[in-house]
Design a protein around this motif. Sequence first.
Motif, mmCIF file in Angstrom:
data_model
loop_
_atom_site.group_PDB
_atom_site.id
_atom_site.type_symbol
_atom_site.label_atom_id
_atom_site.label_comp_id
_atom_site.label_asym_id
_atom_site.label_seq_id
_atom_site.Cartn_x
_atom_site.Cartn_y
_atom_site.Cartn_z
ATOM 1 N N ASN A 19 0.868 -1.184 0.000
ATOM 2 C CA ASN A 19 0.000 0.000 0.000
ATOM 3 C C ASN A 19 0.905 1.234 0.000
ATOM 4 O OD1 ASN A 19 -1.830 2.036 0.512
ATOM 5 N ND2 ASN A 19 -2.301 1.381 2.608
ATOM 6 N N LYS A 66 0.027 4.237 -0.238
ATOM 7 C CA LYS A 66 -0.660 5.413 0.343
ATOM 8 C C LYS A 66 -0.481 6.621 -0.593
ATOM 9 C CE LYS A 66 0.160 3.391 4.812
ATOM 10 N NZ LYS A 66 0.114 3.549 6.243
ATOM 11 N N HIS A 72 -9.481 0.945 5.335
ATOM 12 C CA HIS A 72 -8.166 1.151 5.968
ATOM 13 C C HIS A 72 -8.350 2.088 7.155
ATOM 14 C CE1 HIS A 72 -4.041 2.438 6.585
ATOM 15 N NE2 HIS A 72 -3.676 1.350 5.931
ATOM 16 N N GLU A 126 -5.247 -5.265 11.050
ATOM 17 C CA GLU A 126 -4.237 -4.228 11.208
ATOM 18 C C GLU A 126 -4.463 -3.485 12.527
ATOM 19 O OE1 GLU A 126 -2.441 -3.091 7.238
ATOM 20 O OE2 GLU A 126 -4.189 -1.826 7.433
ATOM 21 N N ALA A 129 -0.072 -0.285 15.464
ATOM 22 C CA ALA A 129 1.127 -0.831 14.815
ATOM 23 C C ALA A 129 1.342 -0.231 13.422
ATOM 24 C CB ALA A 129 1.009 -2.346 14.716
ATOM 25 N N ILE A 130 0.383 0.560 12.942
ATOM 26 C CA ILE A 130 0.492 1.067 11.570
ATOM 27 C C ILE A 130 1.376 2.307 11.517
ATOM 28 C CG2 ILE A 130 -0.779 2.028 9.614
ATOM 29 C CD1 ILE A 130 -3.080 0.242 10.341
ATOM 30 N N GLY A 131 2.460 2.187 10.780
ATOM 31 C CA GLY A 131 3.353 3.325 10.565
ATOM 32 C C GLY A 131 4.078 3.778 11.825
ATOM 33 N N GLY A 149 0.838 -3.922 9.819
ATOM 34 C CA GLY A 149 1.271 -3.046 10.916
ATOM 35 C C GLY A 149 2.766 -3.172 11.092
ATOM 36 N N SER A 150 3.518 -2.242 10.447
ATOM 37 C CA SER A 150 4.983 -2.205 10.568
ATOM 38 C C SER A 150 5.657 -3.533 10.254
ATOM 39 C CB SER A 150 5.382 -1.693 11.957
ATOM 40 O OG SER A 150 4.937 -0.360 12.130
ATOM 41 N N LEU A 153 -0.281 -6.913 4.643
ATOM 42 C CA LEU A 153 -0.500 -5.636 3.967
ATOM 43 C C LEU A 153 0.617 -4.724 4.476
ATOM 44 C CD1 LEU A 153 -2.377 -4.142 2.020
ATOM 45 C CD2 LEU A 153 -3.819 -3.522 3.944
ATOM 46 N N GLY A 167 2.775 -1.153 4.370
ATOM 47 C CA GLY A 167 2.786 0.268 4.028
ATOM 48 C C GLY A 167 4.203 0.746 3.789
ATOM 49 N N GLY A 168 4.823 1.297 4.822
ATOM 50 C CA GLY A 168 6.146 1.913 4.716
ATOM 51 C C GLY A 168 7.184 1.065 3.984
HETATM 52 C C1 PEP Z 1 -0.818 -0.059 6.188
HETATM 53 O O1 PEP Z 1 -0.876 1.084 5.801
HETATM 54 O O2 PEP Z 1 -1.731 -0.839 5.934
HETATM 55 C C2 PEP Z 1 0.342 -0.466 6.977
HETATM 56 C C3 PEP Z 1 0.318 -1.646 7.522
HETATM 57 O O3 PEP Z 1 1.378 0.444 7.086
HETATM 58 P P1 PEP Z 1 2.824 0.172 7.745
HETATM 59 O O4 PEP Z 1 3.340 -1.110 7.154
HETATM 60 O O5 PEP Z 1 3.647 1.347 7.373
HETATM 61 O O6 PEP Z 1 2.618 0.039 9.214
#
Ligand code: PEP
Length: 257
Positions: free
Chosen positions: A10, A12, A97, A169, A173-175, A214-215, A234, A236-237
């Motif tokens: 993702n 973003k 999300h 998620e 833990a997200i970002g 989540g990270s 899933l 993100g970063g």
């Molecule tokens: C996300 O945006 O779904 C996500 C899990 O982000 P990150 O991996 O950066 O925590």
Amino acid sequence: MLRKPIIGGNWKMNRGTPEKCKEMLESLIPLVEGINDVDLIIAPPFTVLIYAYKILKGTNIMLGAQNMYFEEKGAYTGEISPIFLKGIGVEYVILGHSERRDIFKETDALINKKLKTALNINLKPIVCIGEHLEERELGKTKDIIEFQINETFKDLTKEDILKTVIAYEPIWAIGTGKTATPEQAEEIHIFIRELLTEKFDKGTADSIRIQYGGSIKPNNAEDLFNKENIDGGLVGGASLQVDSLVQIITAADNSVK
Ligand code: PEP
């Protein structure tokens, strides 16, 4: 039960220009071309979806969108129709999300409408659920997950839910760089399967793919994906760096070997 892991990147609101998108995808494609046991999805910003489609066509990476509206057409300025997404080769769509829920105030009822529309037109949904830190600290994680499952999946048939991917998620833990431990994630994934067993049946619950998000990073991916009920992630970063994403994809691939 054999479930094919699924890794979604993702992006973003990043890499949204043709140059950045091209640079990322063209370096990613050759590094993952031998991966057949994991479904790979990249969800870039809307501005480059069609461009990404042209680059990804014929590869083993599928295209995802980060959001959609629940109506197919009409006077909804600024919204994106799922029909348009399908029309440019999008196969998956991320719904609910936590950034959409928290920043843009999307409710479970709205996500339920989007989910039904996506299923109706054969766009494959990835539905995100998860608790805030305060809710976890108050011991309410399972109540929140149960509520979100009941409301978001309201009136879905067994056939519908079988086409849906769930992303657990935890919002804390997200970002944030704080990952749920594999044991914390696995506990909730098992709980989600118990809820789905009650709502549908065990065979159905065991067939549904539940990703963790989540990270996720190269150094924690393997331990997470080795858990029996975690079917990929899933990301993100870490999906913004090709080398990190490839290491995470490789960890998912190794988890099925
Ligand atoms: C996300 O945006 O779904 C996500 C899990 O982000 P990150 O991996 O950066 O925590």
